[in-house]
Design a protein around this motif. Structure first.
Motif, PDB file in Angstrom:
ATOM      1  N   ASN A   1       0.821  -1.216   0.000  1.00 51.80           N
ATOM      2  CA  ASN A   1       0.000   0.000   0.000  1.00 51.80           C
ATOM      3  C   ASN A   1       0.854   1.266   0.000  1.00 51.80           C
ATOM      4  OD1 ASN A   1      -2.498   1.265  -0.180  1.00 51.80           O
ATOM      5  ND2 ASN A   1      -2.696   1.496   2.037  1.00 51.80           N
ATOM      6  N   CYS A   2       1.938   1.239  -0.781  1.00 54.88           N
ATOM      7  CA  CYS A   2       2.778   2.417  -0.943  1.00 54.88           C
ATOM      8  C   CYS A   2       2.638   2.938  -2.374  1.00 54.88           C
ATOM      9  CB  CYS A   2       4.241   2.109  -0.626  1.00 54.88           C
ATOM     10  SG  CYS A   2       4.997   0.840  -1.687  1.00 54.88           S
ATOM     11  N   LEU A   3       3.160   4.131  -2.639  1.00 55.15           N
ATOM     12  CA  LEU A   3       3.054   4.774  -3.967  1.00 55.15           C
ATOM     13  C   LEU A   3       1.606   4.902  -4.417  1.00 55.15           C
ATOM     14  CD1 LEU A   3       6.006   3.082  -5.926  1.00 55.15           C
ATOM     15  CD2 LEU A   3       6.047   5.148  -4.508  1.00 55.15           C
ATOM     16  N   ARG A   4       0.720   5.237  -3.492  1.00 50.37           N
ATOM     17  CA  ARG A   4      -0.713   5.267  -3.810  1.00 50.37           C
ATOM     18  C   ARG A   4      -1.067   6.290  -4.884  1.00 50.37           C
ATOM     19  NH1 ARG A   4      -0.707   4.425   1.771  1.00 50.37           N
ATOM     20  NH2 ARG A   4      -0.889   6.659   2.199  1.00 50.37           N
ATOM     21  N   ASP A   5      -0.265   7.345  -5.025  1.00 48.63           N
ATOM     22  CA  ASP A   5      -0.582   8.383  -6.013  1.00 48.63           C
ATOM     23  C   ASP A   5       0.240   8.243  -7.298  1.00 48.63           C
ATOM     24  OD1 ASP A   5      -2.388   9.629  -4.243  1.00 48.63           O
ATOM     25  OD2 ASP A   5      -0.737  10.694  -3.256  1.00 48.63           O
ATOM     26  N   ALA A   6       1.032   7.187  -7.401  1.00 51.02           N
ATOM     27  CA  ALA A   6       1.924   7.049  -8.559  1.00 51.02           C
ATOM     28  C   ALA A   6       1.146   6.746  -9.830  1.00 51.02           C
ATOM     29  CB  ALA A   6       2.943   5.947  -8.291  1.00 51.02           C
ATOM     30  N   ARG A   7       1.537   7.406 -10.907  1.00 56.30           N
ATOM     31  CA  ARG A   7       0.957   7.144 -12.226  1.00 56.30           C
ATOM     32  C   ARG A   7       1.998   7.540 -13.263  1.00 56.30           C
ATOM     33  NH1 ARG A   7      -0.581  11.936 -10.246  1.00 56.30           N
ATOM     34  NH2 ARG A   7      -0.889  13.731 -11.635  1.00 56.30           N
ATOM     35  N   ALA A   8       1.894   6.963 -14.434  1.00 49.94           N
ATOM     36  CA  ALA A   8       2.871   7.265 -15.485  1.00 49.94           C
ATOM     37  C   ALA A   8       2.244   7.053 -16.853  1.00 49.94           C
ATOM     38  CB  ALA A   8       4.114   6.393 -15.336  1.00 49.94           C
ATOM     39  N   THR A   9       2.657   7.882 -17.793  1.00 51.09           N
ATOM     40  CA  THR A   9       2.245   7.764 -19.184  1.00 51.09           C
ATOM     41  C   THR A   9       3.485   7.541 -20.034  1.00 51.09           C
ATOM     42  OG1 THR A   9       0.353   9.227 -18.859  1.00 51.09           O
ATOM     43  CG2 THR A   9       1.107   8.913 -21.123  1.00 51.09           C
ATOM     44  N   VAL A  10       3.383   6.611 -20.973  1.00 49.88           N
ATOM     45  CA  VAL A  10       4.494   6.288 -21.862  1.00 49.88           C
ATOM     46  C   VAL A  10       4.074   6.577 -23.292  1.00 49.88           C
ATOM     47  CG1 VAL A  10       6.132   4.504 -22.597  1.00 49.88           C
ATOM     48  CG2 VAL A  10       5.173   4.451 -20.273  1.00 49.88           C
ATOM     49  N   ARG A  11       4.933   7.262 -24.038  1.00 47.24           N
ATOM     50  CA  ARG A  11       4.689   7.518 -25.457  1.00 47.24           C
ATOM     51  C   ARG A  11       5.872   6.985 -26.254  1.00 47.24           C
ATOM     52  NH1 ARG A  11       2.376  11.959 -22.850  1.00 47.24           N
ATOM     53  NH2 ARG A  11       0.168  12.270 -23.377  1.00 47.24           N
ATOM     54  N   VAL A  12       5.573   6.236 -27.304  1.00 46.28           N
ATOM     55  CA  VAL A  12       6.608   5.659 -28.164  1.00 46.28           C
ATOM     56  C   VAL A  12       6.391   6.183 -29.583  1.00 46.28           C
ATOM     57  CG1 VAL A  12       7.685   3.542 -29.009  1.00 46.28           C
ATOM     58  CG2 VAL A  12       6.663   3.583 -26.720  1.00 46.28           C
ATOM     59  N   TYR A  13       7.428   6.789 -30.138  1.00 42.40           N
ATOM     60  CA  TYR A  13       7.351   7.338 -31.486  1.00 42.40           C
ATOM     61  C   TYR A  13       8.389   6.682 -32.378  1.00 42.40           C
ATOM     62  CZ  TYR A  13       4.498  11.030 -29.423  1.00 42.40           C
ATOM     63  OH  TYR A  13       3.515  11.703 -28.755  1.00 42.40           O
ATOM     64  N   PRO A  14       7.994   6.133 -33.502  1.00 46.67           N
ATOM     65  CA  PRO A  14       8.946   5.513 -34.413  1.00 46.67           C
ATOM     66  C   PRO A  14       9.814   6.563 -35.109  1.00 46.67           C
ATOM     67  CG  PRO A  14       6.698   4.741 -34.832  1.00 46.67           C
ATOM     68  CD  PRO A  14       6.604   5.942 -33.962  1.00 46.67           C
ATOM     69  N   GLN A  15      11.079   6.214 -35.281  1.00 45.82           N
ATOM     70  CA  GLN A  15      11.985   6.946 -36.144  1.00 45.82           C
ATOM     71  C   GLN A  15      12.344   6.037 -37.317  1.00 45.82           C
ATOM     72  OE1 GLN A  15      14.342  10.059 -33.554  1.00 45.82           O
ATOM     73  NE2 GLN A  15      15.038   8.014 -33.068  1.00 45.82           N
ATOM     74  N   ARG A  16      13.281   6.465 -38.135  1.00 44.54           N
ATOM     75  CA  ARG A  16      13.600   5.675 -39.318  1.00 44.54           C
ATOM     76  C   ARG A  16      14.138   4.293 -38.965  1.00 44.54           C
ATOM     77  NH1 ARG A  16      17.766   7.372 -44.230  1.00 44.54           N
ATOM     78  NH2 ARG A  16      17.257   5.600 -45.604  1.00 44.54           N
ATOM     79  N   PHE A  17      15.035   4.222 -37.980  1.00 44.48           N
ATOM     80  CA  PHE A  17      15.686   2.952 -37.660  1.00 44.48           C
ATOM     81  C   PHE A  17      15.425   2.461 -36.236  1.00 44.48           C
ATOM     82  CE2 PHE A  17      18.621   4.831 -40.891  1.00 44.48           C
ATOM     83  CZ  PHE A  17      18.318   3.954 -41.910  1.00 44.48           C
ATOM     84  N   ASN A  18      14.684   3.232 -35.435  1.00 46.95           N
ATOM     85  CA  ASN A  18      14.437   2.851 -34.045  1.00 46.95           C
ATOM     86  C   ASN A  18      13.233   3.622 -33.526  1.00 46.95           C
ATOM     87  OD1 ASN A  18      15.506   5.479 -33.435  1.00 46.95           O
ATOM     88  ND2 ASN A  18      17.570   4.607 -33.488  1.00 46.95           N
ATOM     89  N   GLU A  19      13.023   3.583 -32.217  1.00 47.35           N
ATOM     90  CA  GLU A  19      11.911   4.298 -31.595  1.00 47.35           C
ATOM     91  C   GLU A  19      12.428   5.181 -30.461  1.00 47.35           C
ATOM     92  OE1 GLU A  19      10.803   1.336 -33.930  1.00 47.35           O
ATOM     93  OE2 GLU A  19      11.504   0.675 -31.949  1.00 47.35           O
ATOM     94  N   VAL A  20      11.668   6.236 -30.169  1.00 50.24           N
ATOM     95  CA  VAL A  20      11.918   7.084 -29.006  1.00 50.24           C
ATOM     96  C   VAL A  20      10.815   6.826 -27.994  1.00 50.24           C
ATOM     97  CG1 VAL A  20      12.131   9.435 -28.139  1.00 50.24           C
ATOM     98  CG2 VAL A  20      13.045   8.854 -30.393  1.00 50.24           C
TER      99      VAL A  20
END
Length: 207
Positions: free
Chosen positions: A50-69
């Motif tokens: 019951n720790c980190l009760r307020d934790a949240r995260a958003t992840v965005r992945v964007y393709p590039q020519r040869f890899n992703e960011v």
């Protein structure tokens, strides 16, 4: 009395529908503009304590020519705390094949952002065609050879407290895990365990 019962019923139905929508949002990766957006949740260890009760995260992945960011923005973390980011085979213990990506650190308001360039899509995998010697960088901790294994895709994301002391300061368990550069990390803080083990969010981005 009947009107009151009807209103209560409508409110209950609306609440249930809202909960269902929230569940869908947290377990769905949204693709758009050739990119991908998804959420992370607190880890099983954090939820159990019951720790980190307020934790949240958003992840965005964007393709590039040869890899992703891949950009991760997390909120509700303990302030001024260090974490270690991994790409994972599965989001919960025993985690399977796990690949160290980056460090991240929360600011005075518990916010953390990190940007990583690599291969983060349906082609993300590890393979060991045969067994051979491995560097013994940390004697008594590191393996000195690897097991052979066929390609294993790694579609989940997770990050760990950098030290057990930082985990306990946040009210989380104080176990030591190998998930940092010298293999003395704390417990997992957040992960994509809101997705199925065999359908991590990175699998939803095509090559």
């Amino acid at each position: 009395m009947k009107l009151r019962i009807k209103i209560i019923g409508v409110l209950a139905a609306a609440t249930a529908a809202g909960a269902l929508v929230a569940s869908i949002v947290t377990t769905t990766a949204v693709a758009g503009g050739n990119g991908l957006t998804f959420t992370m949740v607190r880890s099983a260890a954090a939820e159990g304590a019951n720790c980190l009760r307020d934790a949240r995260a958003t992840v965005r992945v964007y393709p590039q020519r040869f890899n992703e960011v891949m950009t991760i923005r997390a909120y509700g973390l303990p302030p001024r705390t260090n974490f270690d980011l991994f790409i994972l085979q599965v989001p919960n213990a025993p985690f399977g094949v796990s690949w160290y990506q980056s460090d991240l650190r929360s600011d005075s308001r518990g916010r953390a952002t990190v940007r990583v360039i690599g291969r983060f899509n349906i082609e993300t995998f590890a393979v060991a065609p045969g067994s051979t010697h491995a560097p013994d960088t940390h004697p008594t901790i590191d393996a000195t050879s690897n097991p052979a294994f066929a390609p294993i895709h790694t579609y989940h994301v997770g990050f760990w407290f950098n030290t057990p002391a930082e985990a306990t300061a946040a009210g989380c368990p104080g176990a030591t895990t190998p998930f940092n550069g010298d293999h003395t990390a704390g417990v997992q803080a957040m992960s994509t365990r809101n997705f199925p083990d065999l359908a991590g969010p990175l699998s939803q981005l095509g090559s």
